[in-house]
Design a protein around this motif. Structure first.
Motif, PDB file in Angstrom:
ATOM      1  N   ASP A  99       0.808  -1.187   0.093  1.00 58.62           N
ATOM      2  CA  ASP A  99       0.069   0.073   0.108  1.00 58.62           C
ATOM      3  C   ASP A  99       0.876   1.084   0.019  1.00 58.62           C
ATOM      4  N   PRO A 100       0.279   2.287  -0.632  1.00 55.18           N
ATOM      5  CA  PRO A 100       1.213   3.607  -0.455  1.00 55.18           C
ATOM      6  C   PRO A 100       1.252   3.959   1.190  1.00 55.18           C
ATOM      7  N   GLY A 101       2.503   4.478   1.294  1.00 56.89           N
ATOM      8  CA  GLY A 101       2.727   4.912   2.810  1.00 56.89           C
ATOM      9  C   GLY A 101       3.272   3.770   3.697  1.00 56.89           C
ATOM     10  N   ILE A 102       3.227   2.571   3.272  1.00 58.09           N
ATOM     11  CA  ILE A 102       3.673   1.501   4.001  1.00 58.09           C
ATOM     12  C   ILE A 102       5.081   1.416   4.567  1.00 58.09           C
ATOM     13  N   LYS A 104       7.522   1.232   1.743  1.00 58.20           N
ATOM     14  CA  LYS A 104       8.570   0.748   0.730  1.00 58.20           C
ATOM     15  C   LYS A 104       9.783   1.486   0.375  1.00 58.20           C
ATOM     16  N   SER A 105       9.654   2.684   0.443  1.00 60.18           N
ATOM     17  CA  SER A 105      10.774   3.326  -0.255  1.00 60.18           C
ATOM     18  C   SER A 105      11.698   3.584   0.992  1.00 60.18           C
ATOM     19  N   THR A 106      11.221   3.507   2.421  1.00 60.75           N
ATOM     20  CA  THR A 106      12.050   3.604   3.614  1.00 60.75           C
ATOM     21  C   THR A 106      13.005   2.281   3.405  1.00 60.75           C
ATOM     22  N   ARG A 137      15.118  12.225   3.640  1.00 63.04           N
ATOM     23  CA  ARG A 137      14.516  10.999   4.108  1.00 63.04           C
ATOM     24  C   ARG A 137      15.643  10.568   4.472  1.00 63.04           C
ATOM     25  N   ARG A 140      17.093  12.062   7.521  1.00 68.08           N
ATOM     26  CA  ARG A 140      16.378  11.671   8.906  1.00 68.08           C
ATOM     27  C   ARG A 140      16.826  10.333   9.436  1.00 68.08           C
ATOM     28  N   LEU A 141      16.933   9.531   8.405  1.00 70.56           N
ATOM     29  CA  LEU A 141      17.214   8.165   8.819  1.00 70.56           C
ATOM     30  C   LEU A 141      18.795   7.912   9.032  1.00 70.56           C
ATOM     31  N   MET A 270       8.226   0.108  12.335  1.00 69.06           N
ATOM     32  CA  MET A 270       8.433   1.362  12.199  1.00 69.06           C
ATOM     33  C   MET A 270       8.412   2.402  13.106  1.00 69.06           C
TER      34      MET A 270
END
Ligand code: TYD
Ligand code: MG
Length: 509
Positions: A99-102, A104-106, A137, A140-141, A270
């Motif tokens: 889903d969007p925002g789950i 994946k990119s992170t 991002r 931030r990480l 998360m």
């Protein structure tokens, strides 16, 4: 020359028809059929120029022969490597859906940074976010220092040209496949044709150069990878990143893997500083457990090679509607109907006038039939108002005849339960022998029929030493259940269980 035929493709499921229609016959979606040119990728070879070509003869070989173990790129994130089967395989393409925002990119920027810090050349192409956003991002990480090669680009031709110009990377991440477009297909970006053509070009690049390519794909509400379901067939592995958006746990699950098992899961949490790996998911999923309320049973399950303990929660309440509700989160609704039918037919537990809600704690999704027994225990516990013993685990498959079938790897399940401080359990009788060697062996009891479990739960002794084994089967009278069948002490609304004692005493009919 042959007349050029029109071709219509459904943008939802990818089915091809020869005429336009308002509704796709294959998937039933409206307004998804679009005319596409015949020259698109996947349409077969163009006749022009190929018509006179004779086929090339190639050698056929036997099955036996030299085969090398697939060379892998190990990310160092144990949970990710577990799901991929030991790392990304060179020359393979992996689709990561979710889903969007789950996250994946992170997940992928963290894996990319890890690999880059270990000396791999990693290229991260974002089609969704600007370079600045990805950098923000990463900062931030705390990964801004990792030597990842970054770009924001959507043209497949430009991406491939750039990749071929520089030194060959080890890993290429494309975030996401839906944003790409290629000049070889005429349709608009985001259409099935575009997604399929773009994926095909990138997969061809992976096979030709030995680079591992990771494609990100969005998933629609109904759980399908939007549009490019066709991509699932083309790639070597499909991983889903799932979880309850409101919950902080995320589960990475392989649904297809040509180079590894598909039953492994990776568990992440998360946090404010990205995804952190969860090495002992049982502890996490059992975290805040209230052992006193009825309707909760701990299921000792297996996820791939790893045992996993989760709490199954049931709520059974008298219905105010004509048709009672059955709501399930984290389990198969059909499976619940089956357990309810077996409880009704073989154990006298009637739930036809009760709403049933079932929930797997922690946002986890369970697929094992071994959860049947834990579900039944939670249901009967909720109905009778008797809390199950806090320190017991349950597993076993319920068959339609009402008997309990053995499950695989019961020793591992019990070992994990013991490690987490559980002191007893109810398991299939046929699995009891395997438990004999373990530390829990004395406190674990076996059941042969679902009716035994019902009698024990109702008697308040589920999971603890239960002397009379299989009352229904052996024909011996069942011990009189202490709480659930006592009219005075029974909580209101539990009439459904009334039929049980007679049935149990008389044995299965
Ligand atoms: P993202 O990776 O952008 O999701 P996707 O690529 O699957 O669409 O994740 C976005 C979500 O993750 C966003 O809702 C915020 C949350 N998040 C955190 O909680 N902590 C973090 O450190 C990061 C980077 C994101
Ligand atoms: Mg994203």
């Amino acid at each position: 020359m042959a007349k050029r035929s029109a071709r219509f493709t459904c943008q939802n499921c990818g089915s091809v028809t020869t005429r336009w229609a308002g509704r796709c016959d294959a998937c039933g979606e409206w307004n998804t059929i679009v005319e596409e040119s015949d020259g698109g990728v996947g349409a077969g070879p163009r006749t022009i120029g190929l018509a006179g070509r004779k086929g090339r003869v190639f050698p056929l070989v036997g099955l036996a022969g030299e085969a090398k173990e697939a060379p892998r790129i190990v990310s160092g994130m144990t949970e990710l490597d577990r799901v991929t089967g030991g790392g990304f395989v060179r020359g393979s393409a992996v689709l990561i859906g979710g889903d969007p925002g789950i996250g994946k990119s992170t997940l992928l920027i963290q894996a990319a940074a890890r690999l880059a810090l270990n000396g791999q050349r990693v290229v991260y192409v974002s089609g969704e976010e600007a370079v600045g956003q990805v950098r923000l991002r990463a900062e931030r990480l705390g990964l801004a220092g990792a030597p990842v090669s970054l770009a924001a680009e959507t043209s497949v031709e430009d991406i491939l040209a750039t990749l071929q110009a520089g030194p060959t990377p080890g890993l290429v991440v494309i975030d996401s496949i839906q944003t790409l477009w290629t000049e070889t297909a005429e349709s608009a970006p985001g259409t099935v044709t575009q997604v399929r053509a773009s994926a095909q070009a990138l997969i061809r690049y992976a096979k030709a150069t030995g680079v591992a390519v990771v494609l990100v794909g969005h998933v629609t509400k109904d759980g399908q990878i939007a549009g490019p379901r066709v991509v699932e067939h083309m790639v070597d592995a499909v991983l889903y990143f799932e979880g309850d958006g409101a919950d902080r746990f995320r589960v990475l699950r392989a649904v297809k893997n040509r180079f590894g098992p598909t039953d492994e899961i990776g568990v992440f949490e998360m946090t404010g500083s990205g995804l952190s790996e969860v090495a002992n998911p049982s502890e996490l999923f059992l975290g805040e457990r209230d052992g006193k309320s009825p309707g909760a049973a701990v299921f000792a399950g297996m996820e791939g090679s790893r045992p996993l303990l989760v709490e199954i929660q049931a709520l059974v309440a008298p219905t105010s509607l004509g048709t009672p509700r059955r709501a399930v989160v984290g389990w198969d609704g059909n499976r619940l109907s089956m357990v309810l039918a077996v409880l009704d037919a073989h154990c006298g537990v009637r739930l036809a006038s009760h709403d049933v809600y079932l929930n797997v704690a922690g946002g986890l999704r369970i697929q094992e039939p071994a959860a049947d027994l834990a579900v039944a225990a939670a249901l009967v516990s909720s109905l009778s108002g008797v809390a199950l013993p806090r320190n017991s685990v349950y597993f076993g498959e319920v068959s339609l005849s009402g008997s309990i079938r053995p499950v695989a790897r019961s020793d591992q399940r019990l070992k994990e339960a013991e490690r987490l401080g559980f002191t007893g359990g109810i398991v299939p009788l046929a699995n009891l022998g395997e438990a004999a060697g373990g530390a829990l062996s004395g406190a674990v009891s076996g059941v042969e029929a679902l009716a035994d479990l019902v009698a024990r739960v109702a008697a308040g002794s589920a999971g603890l030493e239960a002397p009379a084994r299989n009352p229904g089967i052996s024909g011996r009278p069942a011990p009189k259940p202490a709480v659930a069948f006592d009219r005075d002490r029974r909580p209101a609304g539990n009439r459904a269980i009334e039929g049980a004692p007679g049935r149990l005493a008389g044995g299965p009919t």
